[in-house]
Design an enzyme around this catalytic site. Sequence first.
Site, PDB file in Angstrom:
ATOM      1  N   ASP A  51      38.756  49.878  42.896  1.00  0.00           N
ATOM      2  CA  ASP A  51      37.551  49.654  43.690  1.00  0.00           C
ATOM      3  C   ASP A  51      37.886  49.073  45.054  1.00  0.00           C
ATOM      4  OD1 ASP A  51      36.093  50.466  41.484  1.00  0.00           O
ATOM      5  OD2 ASP A  51      35.513  48.436  40.876  1.00  0.00           O
ATOM      6  N   TYR A 108      45.390  45.228  33.672  1.00  0.00           N
ATOM      7  CA  TYR A 108      44.698  44.555  34.768  1.00  0.00           C
ATOM      8  C   TYR A 108      44.635  43.057  34.488  1.00  0.00           C
ATOM      9  CZ  TYR A 108      42.827  48.784  37.040  1.00  0.00           C
ATOM     10  OH  TYR A 108      42.687  49.975  37.720  1.00  0.00           O
TER      11      TYR A 108
END
Length: 266
Positions: A51, A108
Amino acid sequence: MRYFFHIAYQGQHYNGWQKQPGAISVQDVIEKALNQIFKFPVPIIGCGRTDAHVHASQFFFHADIEIEFDFDLLYRLNKALPQNIAVFDIIKMEGLPHARFDAVQRRYDYFIHTYKDPFLSNQSSFYLEPGLDLHKMKEAVSLLPKYKDYRAFCTQPNKYEHTICNVMEADLFVNSKGDRIRFHIASNRFLSKMIRILMGKILKVGKGELSIDAFENLLISLETPKTLDPAHPTGLYLSKVTYPYLNLQPRTDFIHSMQGIEWISV
């Protein structure tokens, strides 16, 4: 000849990895640098789509370079790129392996600090929530590997053929003072804004605004909640990508050496 490029980048000044009209992306900056070096277009394919403002302490992309070159591409590319993008390795591959489709695991890490610190503003998400119930947050996190369908934690579930994610690891860590938090998750794939939506709901659990049962019901019912409340993008890092034929350790040991923090599992 296909090459894999092992890189890292700070994403706060980019509108994500993916090239798009009218926005500065990591992909666009790298392609322009490669084009400048080779004097012809060199399209690249990344291992995922981070993102806007999200970081990557490990990332891979592949490129097909049809000519043989006798110069130090690693040196030239790093010289051409800005300081917030680094190339660590350029690996000549056999056949046509794919940086995105061949990845078997992506990890992540999401960082939070609960006190205002100007030196953390680009590295970690600031939430002025010193009273978070970390044990309830940990309980919510521990549920994640037990479920496979993450439809309720996606902004656009209908654009996917399916919303199944094989979450292999999920854990919550804290520093010794209890004012720095790290959420870690590993899966074969992730959906659009999935980690930030998960983190937003886990924070609600920590603030007492969402019960453990209600959180688990999202995983069971698969119904998209009325409000998704994704956590801030700053603080989220793609931290490791693994392939069946390539398993490199991240060159930057950012996760464990972030200002000398010893991360303790909650």
